[in-house]
Design a protein around this motif. Sequence first.
Motif, PDB file in Angstrom:
ATOM      1  N   GLY A  31       0.807  -1.219   0.000  1.00  0.00           N
ATOM      2  CA  GLY A  31       0.000   0.000   0.000  1.00  0.00           C
ATOM      3  C   GLY A  31       0.834   1.259   0.000  1.00  0.00           C
ATOM      4  O   GLY A  31       2.039   1.255   0.283  1.00  0.00           O
ATOM      5  N   GLY A  32       0.142   2.346  -0.319  1.00  0.00           N
ATOM      6  CA  GLY A  32       0.809   3.615  -0.559  1.00  0.00           C
ATOM      7  C   GLY A  32       1.415   4.252   0.685  1.00  0.00           C
ATOM      8  O   GLY A  32       2.478   4.871   0.599  1.00  0.00           O
ATOM      9  N   VAL A  33       0.760   4.120   1.852  1.00  0.00           N
ATOM     10  CA  VAL A  33       1.285   4.800   3.042  1.00  0.00           C
ATOM     11  C   VAL A  33       2.616   4.154   3.461  1.00  0.00           C
ATOM     12  O   VAL A  33       3.578   4.851   3.794  1.00  0.00           O
ATOM     13  N   ALA A  34       2.669   2.830   3.435  1.00  0.00           N
ATOM     14  CA  ALA A  34       3.931   2.150   3.775  1.00  0.00           C
ATOM     15  C   ALA A  34       5.026   2.568   2.793  1.00  0.00           C
ATOM     16  O   ALA A  34       6.170   2.856   3.185  1.00  0.00           O
ATOM     17  N   GLU A  35       4.663   2.595   1.522  1.00  0.00           N
ATOM     18  CA  GLU A  35       5.623   3.006   0.492  1.00  0.00           C
ATOM     19  C   GLU A  35       6.161   4.413   0.795  1.00  0.00           C
ATOM     20  O   GLU A  35       7.365   4.671   0.770  1.00  0.00           O
ATOM     21  N   LEU A  36       5.224   5.287   1.125  1.00  0.00           N
ATOM     22  CA  LEU A  36       5.584   6.685   1.393  1.00  0.00           C
ATOM     23  C   LEU A  36       6.516   6.782   2.605  1.00  0.00           C
ATOM     24  O   LEU A  36       7.537   7.481   2.574  1.00  0.00           O
ATOM     25  N   GLN A 241      -1.899  -2.320 -15.017  1.00  0.00           N
ATOM     26  CA  GLN A 241      -2.414  -1.688 -13.792  1.00  0.00           C
ATOM     27  C   GLN A 241      -1.760  -2.382 -12.599  1.00  0.00           C
ATOM     28  O   GLN A 241      -1.803  -3.607 -12.470  1.00  0.00           O
ATOM     29  N   VAL A 242      -1.154  -1.593 -11.716  1.00  0.00           N
ATOM     30  CA  VAL A 242      -0.557  -2.100 -10.469  1.00  0.00           C
ATOM     31  C   VAL A 242      -1.453  -1.636  -9.328  1.00  0.00           C
ATOM     32  O   VAL A 242      -1.715  -0.438  -9.197  1.00  0.00           O
ATOM     33  N   SER A 243      -1.899  -2.560  -8.509  1.00  0.00           N
ATOM     34  CA  SER A 243      -2.787  -2.186  -7.394  1.00  0.00           C
ATOM     35  C   SER A 243      -2.809  -3.268  -6.336  1.00  0.00           C
ATOM     36  O   SER A 243      -2.570  -4.430  -6.643  1.00  0.00           O
ATOM     37  N   ARG A 244      -3.189  -2.858  -5.122  1.00  0.00           N
ATOM     38  CA  ARG A 244      -3.607  -3.883  -4.174  1.00  0.00           C
ATOM     39  C   ARG A 244      -4.876  -4.529  -4.711  1.00  0.00           C
ATOM     40  O   ARG A 244      -5.583  -3.955  -5.533  1.00  0.00           O
ATOM     41  N   ALA A 270      -1.109  -6.385 -11.848  1.00  0.00           N
ATOM     42  CA  ALA A 270      -0.082  -6.789 -10.878  1.00  0.00           C
ATOM     43  C   ALA A 270      -0.433  -6.260  -9.496  1.00  0.00           C
ATOM     44  O   ALA A 270      -0.844  -5.102  -9.343  1.00  0.00           O
ATOM     45  N   GLY A 271      -0.258  -7.115  -8.488  1.00  0.00           N
ATOM     46  CA  GLY A 271      -0.530  -6.687  -7.113  1.00  0.00           C
ATOM     47  C   GLY A 271       0.196  -7.571  -6.126  1.00  0.00           C
ATOM     48  O   GLY A 271       0.749  -8.614  -6.491  1.00  0.00           O
ATOM     49  N   PRO A 272       0.198  -7.157  -4.864  1.00  0.00           N
ATOM     50  CA  PRO A 272       0.944  -7.919  -3.851  1.00  0.00           C
ATOM     51  C   PRO A 272       0.252  -9.241  -3.519  1.00  0.00           C
ATOM     52  O   PRO A 272      -0.966  -9.353  -3.670  1.00  0.00           O
ATOM     53  N   THR A 309       1.236 -11.821  -9.264  1.00  0.00           N
ATOM     54  CA  THR A 309       1.138 -11.671  -7.808  1.00  0.00           C
ATOM     55  C   THR A 309       2.555 -11.611  -7.264  1.00  0.00           C
ATOM     56  O   THR A 309       3.341 -12.545  -7.441  1.00  0.00           O
ATOM     57  N   LEU A 310       2.858 -10.499  -6.599  1.00  0.00           N
ATOM     58  CA  LEU A 310       4.252 -10.255  -6.193  1.00  0.00           C
ATOM     59  C   LEU A 310       4.439 -10.474  -4.697  1.00  0.00           C
ATOM     60  O   LEU A 310       3.658  -9.947  -3.891  1.00  0.00           O
ATOM     61  N   SER A 311       5.465 -11.203  -4.355  1.00  0.00           N
ATOM     62  CA  SER A 311       5.788 -11.386  -2.939  1.00  0.00           C
ATOM     63  C   SER A 311       6.368 -10.084  -2.386  1.00  0.00           C
ATOM     64  O   SER A 311       7.110  -9.378  -3.064  1.00  0.00           O
ATOM     65  N   MET A 312       6.013  -9.778  -1.132  1.00  0.00           N
ATOM     66  CA  MET A 312       6.549  -8.582  -0.474  1.00  0.00           C
ATOM     67  C   MET A 312       7.695  -8.960   0.470  1.00  0.00           C
ATOM     68  O   MET A 312       8.188  -8.118   1.200  1.00  0.00           O
ATOM     69  N   ARG A 313       8.072 -10.263   0.491  1.00  0.00           N
ATOM     70  CA  ARG A 313       9.076 -10.690   1.485  1.00  0.00           C
ATOM     71  C   ARG A 313      10.419 -10.040   1.257  1.00  0.00           C
ATOM     72  O   ARG A 313      11.150  -9.764   2.191  1.00  0.00           O
ATOM     73  N   LEU A 321      10.837  -5.095  -9.374  1.00  0.00           N
ATOM     74  CA  LEU A 321       9.892  -5.702 -10.324  1.00  0.00           C
ATOM     75  C   LEU A 321       8.803  -4.709 -10.723  1.00  0.00           C
ATOM     76  O   LEU A 321       8.445  -4.608 -11.899  1.00  0.00           O
ATOM     77  N   ILE A 322       8.290  -3.954  -9.751  1.00  0.00           N
ATOM     78  CA  ILE A 322       7.276  -2.932 -10.093  1.00  0.00           C
ATOM     79  C   ILE A 322       7.912  -1.898 -11.023  1.00  0.00           C
ATOM     80  O   ILE A 322       7.313  -1.480 -12.015  1.00  0.00           O
ATOM     81  N   ASN A 323       9.114  -1.482 -10.697  1.00  0.00           N
ATOM     82  CA  ASN A 323       9.844  -0.516 -11.523  1.00  0.00           C
ATOM     83  C   ASN A 323       9.933  -1.040 -12.964  1.00  0.00           C
ATOM     84  O   ASN A 323       9.588  -0.329 -13.926  1.00  0.00           O
TER      85      ASN A 323
HETATM   86  N1  UDP Z   1       2.893  -1.754  -4.694  1.00  0.00           N
HETATM   87  C1  UDP Z   1       3.957  -2.581  -4.428  1.00  0.00           C
HETATM   88  N2  UDP Z   1       3.852  -3.879  -4.741  1.00  0.00           N
HETATM   89  C2  UDP Z   1       2.734  -4.394  -5.318  1.00  0.00           C
HETATM   90  C3  UDP Z   1       1.643  -3.540  -5.588  1.00  0.00           C
HETATM   91  C4  UDP Z   1       1.755  -2.212  -5.247  1.00  0.00           C
HETATM   92  O1  UDP Z   1       4.999  -2.137  -3.929  1.00  0.00           O
HETATM   93  O2  UDP Z   1       2.685  -5.590  -5.591  1.00  0.00           O
HETATM   94  C5  UDP Z   1       3.047  -0.331  -4.359  1.00  0.00           C
HETATM   95  C6  UDP Z   1       2.882   0.604  -5.520  1.00  0.00           C
HETATM   96  O3  UDP Z   1       4.047   0.638  -6.326  1.00  0.00           O
HETATM   97  C7  UDP Z   1       2.608   1.906  -4.788  1.00  0.00           C
HETATM   98  C8  UDP Z   1       1.807   1.440  -3.587  1.00  0.00           C
HETATM   99  O4  UDP Z   1       2.063   0.040  -3.427  1.00  0.00           O
HETATM  100  O5  UDP Z   1       3.818   2.496  -4.354  1.00  0.00           O
HETATM  101  C9  UDP Z   1       0.325   1.646  -3.776  1.00  0.00           C
HETATM  102  O6  UDP Z   1       0.039   2.967  -3.498  1.00  0.00           O
HETATM  103  P1  UDP Z   1      -1.227   3.709  -4.095  1.00  0.00           P
HETATM  104  O7  UDP Z   1      -1.197   5.092  -3.550  1.00  0.00           O
HETATM  105  O8  UDP Z   1      -1.258   3.598  -5.583  1.00  0.00           O
HETATM  106  O9  UDP Z   1      -2.498   2.891  -3.563  1.00  0.00           O
HETATM  107  P2  UDP Z   1      -2.912   2.350  -2.108  1.00  0.00           P
HETATM  108  O10 UDP Z   1      -2.477   0.931  -2.055  1.00  0.00           O
HETATM  109  O11 UDP Z   1      -2.269   3.212  -1.092  1.00  0.00           O
HETATM  110  O12 UDP Z   1      -4.399   2.448  -2.112  1.00  0.00           O
END
Ligand code: UDP
Length: 431
Positions: A31-36, A241-244, A270-272, A309-313, A321-323
């Motif tokens: 998710g975005g907050v953790a990323e931030l 599209q990359v999303s949760r 693609a998503g976690p 489906t991407l591992s976050m480990r 991979l997202i890059n």
């Molecule tokens: N993201 C990631 N791995 C994944 C899917 C998403 O690291 O498998 C990251 C994505 O690159 C972005 C963040 O999760 O940095 C999602 O933030 P966004 O604000 O788009 O949505 P949120 O999940 O906060 O609703």
Amino acid sequence: MTAESNPRWVRQPVSSDRPLLVHVNTTSTGGGVAELLHRLIPAQRDDGTAVGWAVVSGNPEFFALTKTLHHLLHGKGDPAPLHGTEAGTLYRSVLRPQGHWLAGQLRQGDTVALHDPQTLGLAPALAARGIRVLWHCHIGTTDGSATKPDHVWRFLAPEFDDVDVVLATRAEFGPPGFSRRRHVVTPAIDPDSPKNRPLTTAEVDALLTGIGLVGMAGGDDSSATVDQVGPMPRNAPMVLQVSRWDPLKDMRGVLRCLPGLPQDAHLILAGPDPHEVTDDPEGAVILAEVRAAYRDLPETERRRVHLVTLSMRDPQRNALLINALQRRADVVLQKSLEEGFGLTVTEAMHKYRPVVASAVGGLALQVVDGETGLLVDPTDYAGVAAAVRRLLVDRDLSRRLGSQAAAEVARRYHISRLVADYRLVIGQPQT
Ligand code: UDP
């Protein structure tokens, strides 16, 4: 209070004579907050702030409740779970003790930034010890007719008495009657992070071949699983599209746009891995629904779809991979039904990608229609597909939008700007 119910330090603040700033959210991955926070905290440290990061604990019932709050703030979902006293009791019984624990780690005059509604219940215990509370709200709706957020504001009213400043992504977000200070602060990306740093074409190719998305099926990198009929042809146009796996991201709706895309275009969702994300109980259900919809596609369409489906480990690997996916994409789509702010869109724009995003919430602020991307109505599948097709066909337009997008991100959405915003807010005296 048991040890498991305490918040966990992701980054313990180094003790200092200066007042501390501690960020609190619910997860260090996904998710975005953790990323931030992963990028903001080192940047704030470099800037001279004594800063830490803690995540609150919770049980599945708590995270189901906070997911309800999340959807209602976006104007969606059913407010029924908030009626009666049970939800309030659950929310406060999970968070109040954690507030006391955190207050015990800090001193009067320190500041805590609570991110999103999941953590706001820490406010009373912190304020009672003279700790200043900022509430940073990353979500909301710009649909003026949506009444559902009102249920959340009523539910959280006792907590707002102890909040000093509200930070929100848009002026429309946040509690309407809040009378103390409010600031509009948009999220930002770190251009030097593994997710955003430049990659060579060869690196992109190696990363995507490694997970079996292109080249030979079944690559040797197990940090992603790809549901697909077979790998994507190397030169095929790619829409991403990359999303949760969240209903508001509408991954299933993206599949419904496929018939309107050019016949040679491949669609990557693609998503976690939802089993690794603790604060999002819906993820596994939504992924299962997307997989079922994928299996139901006619074979001619299914072979052009790849569910990643991407591992976050290994966070570094995940970010690379997202890059690589974003850099390889010809068009990046974000067909959210609501969105506070889509970091995925800013990440793609930074990489010169042409984006198609829903004209909702923060996305409508991030993308200037026809200048730095295209905005669409997410309920109009044919319209979404037409916008993507336009960008795949008109490469000059794609290049122009992509380069204006990258310039816009450099101007407004780099992490240094967010560091400065926080410095300004924290530096101001309490009112
Ligand atoms: N993201 C990631 N791995 C994944 C899917 C998403 O690291 O498998 C990251 C994505 O690159 C972005 C963040 O999760 O940095 C999602 O933030 P966004 O604000 O788009 O949505 P949120 O999940 O906060 O609703």
